[in-house]
Design a protein around this motif. Structure first.
Motif, PDB file in Angstrom:
ATOM      1  N   SER A   1      -4.933   8.966   0.386  1.00  0.00           N
ATOM      2  CA  SER A   1      -4.759   7.502   0.321  1.00  0.00           C
ATOM      3  C   SER A   1      -4.453   7.056  -1.104  1.00  0.00           C
ATOM      4  CB  SER A   1      -6.025   6.805   0.827  1.00  0.00           C
ATOM      5  OG  SER A   1      -6.379   7.264   2.106  1.00  0.00           O
ATOM      6  N   ASP A   2      -3.417   7.633  -1.705  1.00  0.00           N
ATOM      7  CA  ASP A   2      -3.121   7.316  -3.106  1.00  0.00           C
ATOM      8  C   ASP A   2      -1.676   7.676  -3.429  1.00  0.00           C
ATOM      9  OD1 ASP A   2      -3.031  10.123  -3.422  1.00  0.00           O
ATOM     10  OD2 ASP A   2      -5.138  10.223  -4.000  1.00  0.00           O
TER      11      ASP A   2
ATOM     12  N   TYR B   1      -5.855   0.190   4.663  1.00  0.00           N
ATOM     13  CA  TYR B   1      -5.588  -1.038   3.891  1.00  0.00           C
ATOM     14  C   TYR B   1      -6.337  -2.219   4.494  1.00  0.00           C
ATOM     15  CZ  TYR B   1      -3.056  -5.103   2.108  1.00  0.00           C
ATOM     16  OH  TYR B   1      -2.744  -6.315   1.535  1.00  0.00           O
TER      17      TYR B   1
ATOM     18  N   THR C   1     -10.079  -2.030   3.912  1.00  0.00           N
ATOM     19  CA  THR C   1     -10.434  -2.265   2.507  1.00  0.00           C
ATOM     20  C   THR C   1     -10.296  -3.724   2.111  1.00  0.00           C
ATOM     21  OG1 THR C   1      -9.747  -0.022   1.901  1.00  0.00           O
ATOM     22  CG2 THR C   1      -9.898  -1.627   0.118  1.00  0.00           C
ATOM     23  N   THR C   2      -9.221  -4.365   2.553  1.00  0.00           N
ATOM     24  CA  THR C   2      -8.921  -5.731   2.112  1.00  0.00           C
ATOM     25  C   THR C   2      -9.436  -6.808   3.054  1.00  0.00           C
ATOM     26  OG1 THR C   2      -6.783  -5.774   3.267  1.00  0.00           O
ATOM     27  CG2 THR C   2      -6.823  -4.883   1.002  1.00  0.00           C
TER      28      THR C   2
ATOM     29  N   PRO D   1       0.001  -0.615  -9.869  1.00  0.00           N
ATOM     30  CA  PRO D   1      -0.285  -1.271  -8.586  1.00  0.00           C
ATOM     31  C   PRO D   1      -0.564  -2.763  -8.686  1.00  0.00           C
ATOM     32  CG  PRO D   1      -1.433   0.821  -8.740  1.00  0.00           C
ATOM     33  CD  PRO D   1      -0.865   0.552 -10.103  1.00  0.00           C
TER      34      PRO D   1
ATOM     35  N   THR E   1       0.854  -1.180   0.000  1.00  0.00           N
ATOM     36  CA  THR E   1       0.000   0.000   0.000  1.00  0.00           C
ATOM     37  C   THR E   1       0.895   1.237   0.000  1.00  0.00           C
ATOM     38  OG1 THR E   1      -1.946   1.032   1.024  1.00  0.00           O
ATOM     39  CG2 THR E   1      -0.225   0.251   2.512  1.00  0.00           C
ATOM     40  N   CYS E   2       0.260   2.408  -0.041  1.00  0.00           N
ATOM     41  CA  CYS E   2       1.031   3.655  -0.102  1.00  0.00           C
ATOM     42  C   CYS E   2       0.129   4.802   0.352  1.00  0.00           C
ATOM     43  CB  CYS E   2       1.525   3.913  -1.533  1.00  0.00           C
ATOM     44  SG  CYS E   2       0.184   4.263  -2.719  1.00  0.00           S
TER      45      CYS E   2
ATOM     46  N   ALA F   1      -2.558   4.649   6.978  1.00  0.00           N
ATOM     47  CA  ALA F   1      -2.515   3.862   5.756  1.00  0.00           C
ATOM     48  C   ALA F   1      -2.730   2.377   6.045  1.00  0.00           C
ATOM     49  CB  ALA F   1      -1.185   4.076   5.035  1.00  0.00           C
TER      50      ALA F   1
END
Length: 364
Positions: free
Chosen positions: A40-41, A85, A88-89, A219, A28-29, A81
């Motif tokens: 968040s990008d 992550y 989201t995952t 990505p 992630t980043c 972050a």
């Protein structure tokens, strides 16, 4: 309070560990923009494009928009972050150590720079040790810079501006490419990569700033990103300069190695801040430069083995028991000390409440 110590000598005890290293893998980043707002990008990622030479690195110094480094940002961006992550995952990131790249760079460099004093904070939460810089020590250790010192510090940021674009070359007008010398330098913006890696049996998550990318960031690609580290250095004109640059390469190598950055572009300058040339170094080859010189100034394998041993020691020195969760430990090295110390403090956790609440909820 009781203090534990990791001895620096004899070096032979760490010299033949043959530590297995896990290839850093970005998962992630995040970005900070020019006003230090979090995103968040990868919106702050820059694209490398060779600067026009020669170039004046002094230009624009008086307009420099400099980040206020008196602000202690702790691990806030990294923790945010991680939480995003995981939400989201649905995957909870498991690690023995979570930290900024700069902390491990200090550790990897220590055996070859015993003047490199530092202090770090560590806290254990859910069997993970989170490590940050001890900000008060960092600030008290910085010598006040005169105008010359500030100018020399600015040269690195100016080089980054001259050598990068905010979009790919194809999407950038020629006028923008040729006008980079006029761009106001701002070091508030950052793109940070977060990777999973490991030293032997110690699983590590590292976050660190990436200066640029060589081509495009994909990505979903299974291959590592073609990131670029940008550095400036005085053009060597004597044996002493060669020695200083070889020592500098150790830290450059460690920074790039830890994040899996494959390429370093070094801008060589003169004493007046004129950028004269740019040379490409591949991270994997930098330790060979130190070996070929025959000076024995540093050794990449030893850096890795030493770091492995210290991280394994930290796992034992900072115990995983319920009554110590949230306690802050001080990791310390001062010039002249025989080893790295860890001492329990009375301070409380520096982790964000949002991250703590998220993890304690069980990831739901």
């Amino acid at each position: 309070m009781a203090t534990s110590q990791f001895p620096l000598h004899p070096q032979s005890r760490y010299a033949n560990l043959n530590s297995a290293i896990r290839q850093p893998t970005e998962f992630t980043c995040f970005s900070y923009d020019n006003t230090r707002r979090y995103h968040s990008d990868d919106s702050s990622l820059r694209y490398y494009y060779t600067p026009h030479l020669p170039a004046d690195l002094n230009r624009g110094f008086d307009e420099f928009e400099k980040h206020d480094d008196t602000i202690d940002e702790h691990l806030d961006g990294l923790l945010r972050a991680l939480e995003e992550y995981e939400r989201t995952t649905g995957e909870i990131v498991k690690a023995d150590v979570v930290t900024w790249r700069g902390m491990l760079t200090k550790i990897m460099s220590l055996p070859f720079d015993l003047r490199n004093s530092f202090e770090m904070n560590a806290t254990r939460f859910q069997d993970t040790i989170f490590i940050e810089e001890h900000h008060p020590f960092k600030m008290s250790s910085q010598r006040p810079l005169d105008r010359r010192g500030k100018l020399m510090s600015f040269w690195g940021y100016k080089f980054e501006t001259l050598a990068t674009l905010s979009q790919t070359w194809d999407d950038t007008p020629r006028s923008v490419i040729e006008g980079r010398g006029n761009e106001v330098v701002n070091n508030e913006a950052q793109f940070c990569s977060i990777v999973k890696t490991g030293f032997a049996d110690v699983k590590v998550v590292i976050a660190g700033e990436v200066d640029a990318i060589w081509d495009e960031r994909r990505p979903d690609s299974p291959t590592p990103h073609n990131y670029v580290e940008l550095k400036t250095s005085k053009r060597p004109t004597s044996e002493r300069d060669d020695i200083n640059f070889e020592r500098k390469l150790q830290r450059i190598w460690a920074q790039s190695f830890l994040l899996g950055v494959p390429r370093v572009m070094v801008g060589f300058r003169d004493n007046d801040g004129t950028l004269l040339s740019v040379e490409e170094f591949f991270t994997r080859d930098i330790p060979k430069i130190a070996k070929r010189s025959g000076r024995n100034l540093w050794d990449g394998k030893y850096s890795i083995d030493f770091t492995t041993a210290l991280l394994q020691w930290l796992k034992a020195a900072i115990p995983s028991v319920e009554e110590t969760e949230g306690v802050v430990w001080r990791i310390r090295y001062r010039e002249g000390m025989p080893g790295v110390e860890v001492e329990r403090t009375d301070e409380k956790s520096f982790l964000t409440q949002s991250f703590i609440d998220w993890r304690k909820s069980g990831g739901t």
